[in-house]
Design an enzyme around this catalytic site. Sequence first.
Site, PDB file in Angstrom:
ATOM      1  N   SER A  41      56.777  65.230  -7.934  1.00 62.14           N
ATOM      2  CA  SER A  41      56.769  64.889  -9.358  1.00 62.14           C
ATOM      3  C   SER A  41      58.174  65.021  -9.947  1.00 62.14           C
ATOM      4  O   SER A  41      58.627  64.154 -10.705  1.00 62.14           O
ATOM      5  CB  SER A  41      55.808  65.806 -10.111  1.00 62.14           C
ATOM      6  OG  SER A  41      54.481  65.621  -9.673  1.00 62.14           O
TER       7      SER A  41
ATOM      8  N   GLN B 108      51.268  59.678 -16.867  1.00 68.25           N
ATOM      9  CA  GLN B 108      52.281  58.845 -16.225  1.00 68.25           C
ATOM     10  C   GLN B 108      52.720  57.690 -17.126  1.00 68.25           C
ATOM     11  O   GLN B 108      53.866  57.244 -17.065  1.00 68.25           O
ATOM     12  CB  GLN B 108      51.759  58.310 -14.892  1.00 68.25           C
ATOM     13  CG  GLN B 108      51.565  59.401 -13.850  1.00 68.25           C
ATOM     14  CD  GLN B 108      50.901  58.883 -12.594  1.00 68.25           C
ATOM     15  OE1 GLN B 108      50.408  57.755 -12.540  1.00 68.25           O
ATOM     16  NE2 GLN B 108      50.867  59.713 -11.564  1.00 68.25           N
TER      17      GLN B 108
ATOM     18  N   ASP C   8      44.916  67.587 -10.030  1.00 74.13           N
ATOM     19  CA  ASP C   8      45.275  67.592  -8.611  1.00 74.13           C
ATOM     20  C   ASP C   8      44.889  68.889  -7.903  1.00 74.13           C
ATOM     21  O   ASP C   8      44.860  68.941  -6.670  1.00 74.13           O
ATOM     22  CB  ASP C   8      46.771  67.344  -8.441  1.00 74.13           C
ATOM     23  CG  ASP C   8      47.163  65.907  -8.746  1.00 74.13           C
ATOM     24  OD1 ASP C   8      46.265  65.045  -8.750  1.00 74.13           O
ATOM     25  OD2 ASP C   8      48.350  65.646  -8.982  1.00 74.13           O
TER      26      ASP C   8
ATOM     27  N   LYS D 278      41.927  58.564  -8.874  1.00 78.38           N
ATOM     28  CA  LYS D 278      43.000  58.982  -7.975  1.00 78.38           C
ATOM     29  C   LYS D 278      42.997  58.130  -6.699  1.00 78.38           C
ATOM     30  O   LYS D 278      42.394  57.060  -6.647  1.00 78.38           O
ATOM     31  CB  LYS D 278      42.843  60.469  -7.662  1.00 78.38           C
ATOM     32  CG  LYS D 278      42.962  61.381  -8.883  1.00 78.38           C
ATOM     33  CD  LYS D 278      44.374  61.386  -9.438  1.00 78.38           C
ATOM     34  CE  LYS D 278      44.549  62.374 -10.571  1.00 78.38           C
ATOM     35  NZ  LYS D 278      45.945  62.466 -11.031  1.00 78.38           N
TER      36      LYS D 278
ATOM     37  N   ARG E  56      37.803  61.247  -6.435  1.00 81.14           N
ATOM     38  CA  ARG E  56      37.781  62.627  -5.951  1.00 81.14           C
ATOM     39  C   ARG E  56      36.556  63.415  -6.399  1.00 81.14           C
ATOM     40  O   ARG E  56      36.228  64.420  -5.758  1.00 81.14           O
ATOM     41  CB  ARG E  56      39.069  63.355  -6.341  1.00 81.14           C
ATOM     42  CG  ARG E  56      40.253  62.913  -5.509  1.00 81.14           C
ATOM     43  CD  ARG E  56      41.486  63.745  -5.782  1.00 81.14           C
ATOM     44  NE  ARG E  56      42.619  63.205  -5.029  1.00 81.14           N
ATOM     45  CZ  ARG E  56      43.883  63.312  -5.407  1.00 81.14           C
ATOM     46  NH1 ARG E  56      44.190  63.930  -6.542  1.00 81.14           N
ATOM     47  NH2 ARG E  56      44.843  62.800  -4.673  1.00 81.14           N
TER      48      ARG E  56
ATOM     49  N   ARG F 222      45.098  64.835  -0.631  1.00 77.10           N
ATOM     50  CA  ARG F 222      44.598  66.122  -1.115  1.00 77.10           C
ATOM     51  C   ARG F 222      43.219  66.458  -0.537  1.00 77.10           C
ATOM     52  O   ARG F 222      42.874  67.641  -0.412  1.00 77.10           O
ATOM     53  CB  ARG F 222      44.589  66.149  -2.643  1.00 77.10           C
ATOM     54  CG  ARG F 222      45.974  65.942  -3.217  1.00 77.10           C
ATOM     55  CD  ARG F 222      46.143  66.421  -4.634  1.00 77.10           C
ATOM     56  NE  ARG F 222      47.425  65.965  -5.168  1.00 77.10           N
ATOM     57  CZ  ARG F 222      48.591  66.555  -4.933  1.00 77.10           C
ATOM     58  NH1 ARG F 222      48.655  67.626  -4.166  1.00 77.10           N
ATOM     59  NH2 ARG F 222      49.709  66.056  -5.453  1.00 77.10           N
TER      60      ARG F 222
END
Length: 419
Positions: free
Chosen positions: A21, A166, A306, A333, A337, A379
């Site tokens: 990031s 974002q 996240d 994502k 998720r 992830r």
Amino acid sequence: MNVTLNRPVPSGYIDAIPSKSHAHRLLICAALADRPTRIRCPQTNNDIDATARCLTALGAKIDYDGEWFDVTPIDRSAKNEEDDFAILNCGESGSTLRFMVPVVLALGRNVKFQMEGRLPTRPMSPLREVLIEHGAVLSDAGSNPLSVSGKLRGGDFTFDGGISSQFTTGLLLALPLLNESASVTLTGKVESRPYIDLTLASMKSFGVTPVDDGNRFTVGPSNYLSPRSVTVEGDWSNAAFMLCCGALSHDGVTVGGLNINSTQGDREVLNILKHFGADCAVTENGIAVKKNTLSGIEIDAADIPDLVPVLSTIASVAHGTTVIKNCQRLRLKESDRLATVSEMLGNLGADIKIDGDSLIIDGKEMLQGGTAQSYNDHRIVMSAAVASCVCINSVTIVDAEAVNKSYPAFFGDLEKISK
């Protein structure tokens, strides 16, 4: 690539990898700056490489020697011919796409963004609409490649702040390039505010300081001024997997190279692990976490989406019930998720269910193990690896190479701290 893990026992010290990031933001600022910049980043990954690749396609010169990026800025006076579109390949990096679209429009460049994986289906609204209101021309929603042209005008960019931080970051990075003052006004509940703070801190390190009035940010015409050299912070998001391994280990794990005062929102993992009951300490060597009695808790995921996959893994072996709420953005994502965390942990023996936008997890002493699909989601892969520490039987992770998106050295690092 399939990886089989036989109940690793984490113990020892590991260095945090650089924050992707932070790296995205520093690379973009450096490519827009007044002079070259050296950026210390001892490891890279597919997403960081995507941003460097796109900036290179715009005219920056970026060299990487395994530790340092040397960035020579874009010639901002250069223009495309009217029908000449540069090709920018974002891979599967949502950050790269959403940051770079406003930047190329502020530069007045014609660009075609190529995307892979689920990226073409991930939302660009309401950023898309507000860019069009300010002079952008974009091809149809969902198109791949996404064609972008026009020159961004100033004024006020107002949109819902509840979809993705974002969008805000992309505009904040772009607005100093305009010839007039501009502002970003966020309506509704602002999601992932810490990521916006990370953007503001990154810009400040290059001499640009937007006026922050809470949900409104004002930026006048500014020059990005290179600090000559800058270092990418250690990554709390990926360190979370190693810290959670520590929470499942009597010997514990220490992760070095993390800034306890970072603006990275995922540093909250430390407080959440404490709340679960893990022993956590800030030492001279780093952040140390080890096992203690874990109990179910309630977690608000609005600012830390996240972390949900790996925190769900901890919850699966914590006494009592854990509720993780405000998980709606997990559906947007690399995988859905909400579904893939539930399916992955359920397949390994966890008692987990989806309830609207929440996950409800009843902890067990141990999980059974078995096969975990990656769903092409880094992830999910790493969370399955953490879960293998508390599985009676081995865990086989299918298509585990998905970790290359953010943490290519993950399995090697896990082996380093496993008995």
